[in-house]
Design an enzyme around this catalytic site. Structure first.
Site, PDB file in Angstrom:
ATOM      1  N   GLU A   8      40.462  69.906  37.190  1.00  0.00           N
ATOM      2  CA  GLU A   8      41.185  68.660  36.900  1.00  0.00           C
ATOM      3  C   GLU A   8      42.243  68.820  35.822  1.00  0.00           C
ATOM      4  OE1 GLU A   8      39.033  65.008  36.507  1.00  0.00           O
ATOM      5  OE2 GLU A   8      37.447  65.721  37.814  1.00  0.00           O
ATOM      6  N   ASP A  83      30.900  64.687  38.982  1.00  0.00           N
ATOM      7  CA  ASP A  83      30.484  63.293  39.070  1.00  0.00           C
ATOM      8  C   ASP A  83      31.195  62.637  40.241  1.00  0.00           C
ATOM      9  OD1 ASP A  83      33.067  63.047  38.168  1.00  0.00           O
ATOM     10  OD2 ASP A  83      32.577  62.059  36.276  1.00  0.00           O
ATOM     11  N   GLU A  85      33.784  60.578  40.381  1.00  0.00           N
ATOM     12  CA  GLU A  85      35.239  60.690  40.349  1.00  0.00           C
ATOM     13  C   GLU A  85      35.686  62.105  40.685  1.00  0.00           C
ATOM     14  OE1 GLU A  85      37.707  58.319  39.791  1.00  0.00           O
ATOM     15  OE2 GLU A  85      36.046  56.940  40.088  1.00  0.00           O
ATOM     16  N   TYR A 304      29.127  68.594  30.050  1.00  0.00           N
ATOM     17  CA  TYR A 304      29.918  67.485  30.594  1.00  0.00           C
ATOM     18  C   TYR A 304      29.474  66.163  29.992  1.00  0.00           C
ATOM     19  CZ  TYR A 304      32.570  64.814  34.030  1.00  0.00           C
ATOM     20  OH  TYR A 304      33.460  63.968  34.634  1.00  0.00           O
ATOM     21  N   ARG A 306      30.164  62.922  30.834  1.00  0.00           N
ATOM     22  CA  ARG A 306      29.940  61.725  31.644  1.00  0.00           C
ATOM     23  C   ARG A 306      28.646  61.908  32.419  1.00  0.00           C
ATOM     24  NH1 ARG A 306      35.588  62.386  31.910  1.00  0.00           N
ATOM     25  NH2 ARG A 306      36.697  60.626  30.946  1.00  0.00           N
ATOM     26  N   HIS A 351      22.986  63.793  35.705  1.00  0.00           N
ATOM     27  CA  HIS A 351      23.209  65.185  35.350  1.00  0.00           C
ATOM     28  C   HIS A 351      22.530  65.510  34.034  1.00  0.00           C
ATOM     29  CE1 HIS A 351      26.008  65.395  38.631  1.00  0.00           C
ATOM     30  NE2 HIS A 351      26.707  64.390  38.136  1.00  0.00           N
TER      31      HIS A 351
END
Length: 936
Positions: A8, A83, A85, A304, A306, A351
């Protein structure tokens, strides 16, 4: 020949490329490569919820780079975030590549990793999988729901409640929570109560205090001592007793550590302990996750960020336990690893918790490589994760009852002794205002025995009042939303930011206070769309979305059920009148805007005419308070809770104050209160010429209606003013005040000023500095050969473009703005400029007219020029009325005229910019312009 990896962010791409080596090409998508365009028709409920995606210039550029890299490659790894997104971004990238036929012979694999470390990346690459379509469908459902609510409900707000900005599926519910808490505070009636505290000494002379709990043999409730007389009597009763230790109760207590951070608990604790906003917390955590340069080595410091999960990888737990034993002490390592369970129902999105990627990288060892926010947040994550695997703390809690010989008057002293610190040696969790402070941990009672006589030093009666519930902080609001199941932790930061950006709420002393606009929107939605801002309904919808991602529900069925009811609710407001809206708002917010006065007088009596009744009014730009005797009485005020306002508006008699006269025209200069704020005015309207308007200028935020002077008013009315000549270009620089604040302008270049800058006194150096940023993104190519006006090339949101006056033309894709020449720019402008430059009375051949007649609508050509906020709107000019019969007949067949709009935003200065209707005789092919050039 290399394989291609898509992530990303460019920071992540750089780090991963180092780990994978030369056999891989790692590219960044820069987030979403396409999205639903912000216009009607992007989601089509009548076509089985078909969704029309659109990519901007940046997304097209990144996909083009991936297409180029895939030539000759055998494999494409989609390695976006782990995730919902991230799964959606991978799906979008693959779909766009398939549309370009770039995946022929290419094996597409999905890989995910929870941390950016060499071992995690290599493991992920060795264990690829296919795209998770239930997760993608959950994204599609959520995106469609948010779009349908926002783009269906917001227009209703704009029509029925002018001045409103937007509504949202989760945003509006969060706003309702804030507004309802404020309403609770406003209606709260404090209750008085007293406590009696005795200061005592043990036989050894050690001091401590005890609180009265029983009087005359009866246990005291909170409000039993509700006035000074009762409290004084209780005090005398204690003073009359010979106090001694009646009983001592000791109890051993174990306190366990909190689990490692999830997204929401990280946001809460960062707010409580570090004073960080949710947005700052997530931005800083993103930086720590993507990778920091630690003296030549780039590595991700945390996993991560989120996540809903509280579990940690077994190897991480083992490493943390080993670190605790070696660095803190073996007695702090519990016999067994601590296992935490997640409350999240959907295991696919639960997660690993937020933790350090390597516990040996202590906060002290990496501090010199991090900025202040990064250092503090990393320390918080590191300590929380390590403490979660430490031994429990042990405490001895002591409760001592103290009484006189009769036993009718009893006092109690509480305290505790920490016998083993355990995890408290490293970390203590912060607490919200609504939680009882844990001061007993630090409070220790002196040693004493039963029947020990106690010496009384003094007895105090203390007055207290019950307190209203506290306003939400970012931490407590996030906690409340999570408890209710509203939204997702990953979206909380953006939701809180939107509420502030829309001016629905403000953050004051780290507490959310709803603005009048936010309360109006909430009152409207509760009155007419109550179900869709109900916390229970919103939470149930979140559960359905989780069911979709878990494969337990079909996403289009969920959308259909929602849309069936929602569209009916929206249709039910079509016949809603302004009177209906005002009555509903007045019923809900009347007590807020017109609170009861201490003297009992009517708070709605107009202070200007004395006979009119104040009430809510809706104008073009929003709601305000006005007099019922309008137009005879023109009293207005902004939406505030004070019926008789202090300060600026109280100083204005009949909503106006005379400052003096203009020395040249001798017209009165007045400061006035309008529905949308204070302004100065020169003269009065001419009753014989309704088109002539008196000069007006809004007051900047640093000038009040009470303190403004005549000179300042004249200065504001004379804006824009000449600041000076630019030392390099030789062009004049002007300063002005716009809708969004002060600005400076040089030719067609605008630069925004800080809100604290005084537009009346700003100097040349500050003006040049403000323009420097804009000038860096603009290149002057020279003058146009026809009129001698400058031709410039600028950087825009969707790429570089050239501009000559009001005509703009986008540069061909891939063209470097530094390489374009004047001749090339003029050629582009000639083509793009035809719709703007063609004269209304130009004659056309019959064959051309006949061709044009076949088109039903003319294509819109829009040129947006964004120069930091000043929208230019310009007068409409009609084409000549006289035309040849054939031309008139052809033009009649057209349903819409071509519009050409040029917008220039100079950080708030709204200026008229010409809107010209294209001549009816033009060729349709000439008017067709599919691309929009938007400049900054």
């Amino acid at each position: 020949m290399t394989d291609v990896v898509v992530v990303e962010s460019p920071a992540k791409a750089k780090t991963i490329n180092k780990y994978l080596g030369d056999g891989y090409t790692v590219l960044a998508s820069f987030g979403h490569v396409r999205d639903l365009p912000p216009k009607d028709g992007s989601v089509l409920p009548d076509e089985d919820f078909a969704m029309k995606w659109q990519s901007d210039e940046r997304g097209m550029k990144q996909v083009a780079a991936i297409v180029k890299a895939l030539k000759g490659a055998h494999r494409l790894y989609l390695a976006t975030d782990p995730d919902r997104e991230g799964e959606a971004i991978s799906w979008h990238v693959r779909a766009m590549l398939e549309e370009r036929k770039a995946l022929k012979g290419v094996d597409v694999q999905r890989v995910t990793f929870n941390e950016i470390t060499k071992s995690a990346i290599r493991y992920a690459m060795e264990h690829p999988r296919d795209l998770d379509f239930p997760l993608i469908e959950a994204y599609l459902a959520r995106r469609a729901l948010d779009y349908l609510v926002g783009f269906t409900l917001s227009p209703v707000l704009w029509r029925k409640l002018p001045g409103s900005r937007s509504a949202g599926r989760v945003q509006s519910v969060a706003l309702r929570l804030i507004c309802e808490r404020e309403a609770e505070i406003e209606v709260f009636k404090p209750r008085e109560y007293w406590s009696v505290i005795a200061s005592l000494l043990t036989p050894a002379g050690a001091a401590f205090s005890a609180r009265l709990t029983h009087l005359n043999g009866k246990k005291l409730d909170q409000f039993d001592l509700h006035n000074a007389e009762l409290a004084e009597a209780a005090k005398k009763a204690v003073e009359a007793e010979n106090l001694a230790v009646k009983s001592i109760e000791r109890r051993k207590v174990r306190r366990n550590p909190q689990p490692p951070f999830t997204t929401s608990t990280l946001q809460q604790e960062a707010s409580r302990k570090l004073g960080m906003s949710a947005q700052t917390t997530m931005r800083t955590a993103q930086q720590l996750y993507e990778g920091m340069d630690l003296g030549g080595e780039t590595v991700g410091l945390i996993t991560y960020m989120r996540t809903d999960g509280v579990t940690m990888a077994q190897e991480a737990i083992n490493a943390i336990r080993q670190h605790i034993g070696q660095k803190i002490g073996t007695e702090y390592v519990p016999a067994k690893p601590r296992i935490y369970t997640s409350k999240v129902k959907n295991a696919q999105e639960a997660h690993e918790a937020v933790r350090p990627t390597d516990v040996s990288r202590t906060p002290e060892s990496v501090a010199r490589f991090l900025n202040n926010d990064q250092r503090r947040l990393y320390e918080l994550v590191w300590k929380r994760a390590v403490a979660s695997q430490m031994e429990s703390a042990s405490l001895d809690q002591v409760a001592v009852d103290i009484a006189g010989p009769s036993g009718q008057t009893v006092l109690r002293a509480n305290g505790s002794i920490i016998t083993f610190e355990g995890f408290l040696k490293l970390y203590r969790e912060g607490r919200d205002d609504t939680e009882k402070a844990a001061d007993d941990d630090a409070r220790m009672l002196p040693s004493m025995q039963e029947k020990d006589p106690l010496k009384r030093e003094k007895v105090d009666a203390e007055q207290h009042f019950t307190q209203p519930p506290p306003r939400y902080s970012e931490a407590s609001l996030v906690k409340k939303m999570e408890e209710l199941g509203i939204g997702r932790p990953s979206t909380y930061a953006s939701i809180l930011t939107v509420l502030q950006d829309r001016s629905y709420v403000r953050l004051e002393n780290r507490r959310f206070i709803p603005e009048a606009r936010g309360r109006l929107v909430t009152a409207f939605l509760v009155s007419f769309f109550e179900r869709y801002v109900d916390t229970g309904f919103t939470a149930s919808l979140e559960e359905l979305l989780d069911d979709i991602s878990g494969g337990r529900a079909q996403w289009k069925q969920v959308l259909a059920a929602f849309w069936n009811d929602f569209s009916k609710a929206v249709s039910g407001t079509k016949e809603l009148t302004i009177t209906d809206v005002l009555n509903a708002l007045d019923k809900d917010l009347g007590p807020f805007f017109f609170p009861e006065r201490a003297d009992g007088s009517d708070p709605r009596v107009c202070p200007s005419c004395g006979t009119g009744r104040l009430g809510l009014k809706l104008g073009r730009y929003g709601a305000f308070i006005g007099c019922s005797n309008y137009p005879e009485c023109q009293y207005t005020r902004r939406l505030t809770a004070d019926s008789a306002e202090e300060g600026d508006e109280a100083a204005l008699k009949d909503g106006m104050r005379l400052l003096g006269q203009n020395p040249e025209t001798h017209e009165d200069i007045t400061v006035r209160q309008g529905p949308w704020g204070l302004y100065v005015q020169q003269g009065e309207p001419n009753p014989e010429d309704k088109k002539a308007k008196p000069k007006r200028a809004s007051l900047p935020k640093n000038i009040t209606g009470e303190s403004i002077t005549l000179d300042q008013a004249l200065g504001l009315l004379s804006l824009p003013r000449l600041v000076g000549i630019h030392p390099e270009t030789g062009e004049p620089i002007q300063a002005g005040l716009g809708r969004f604040g002060p600005f400076v302008k040089m030719g067609a270049v605008y630069g925004s000023l800080d809100k604290d800058d005084d537009v009346l006194t700003i100097g040349l150096n500050r003006a040049v500095d403000a323009l420097a940023k804009k000038l860096a993104s603009i290149r002057n190519l020279g003058v146009h050969p026809k009129d001698g006006e400058p031709v410039m090339v600028r950087k825009g949101r969707f790429g570089p473009y050239v501009q000559h006056g009001q005509i703009v033309a986008t540069l061909p894709r891939g063209t470097d703005m530094d390489a374009v020449t004047l001749d090339e720019a003029v050629a582009l402008l000639v083509d793009k400029g035809k719709p703007l430059k063609a004269k209304a009375g130009a004659k056309k051949k019959a064959t051309t007219t006949k061709t044009a007649a076949k088109k039903k609508t003319a294509t819109k050509s829009t040129a947006k020029a964004d120069a930091d906020g000043a929208e230019k709107a310009a007068p409409k000019k009609k084409a000549p009325a006289k035309k040849k019969a054939t031309t008139t007949k052809t033009a009649a067949k057209k349903k819409t005229a071509t519009k050409s709009t040029a917008k220039a935003d100079a950080d708030g200065a709204e200026k008229a910019a010409p809107k010209k209707k294209a001549p009816a005789k033009k060729k349709a092919t000439t008017t067709t312009r599919k691309k929009k050039a938007e400049t900054e």
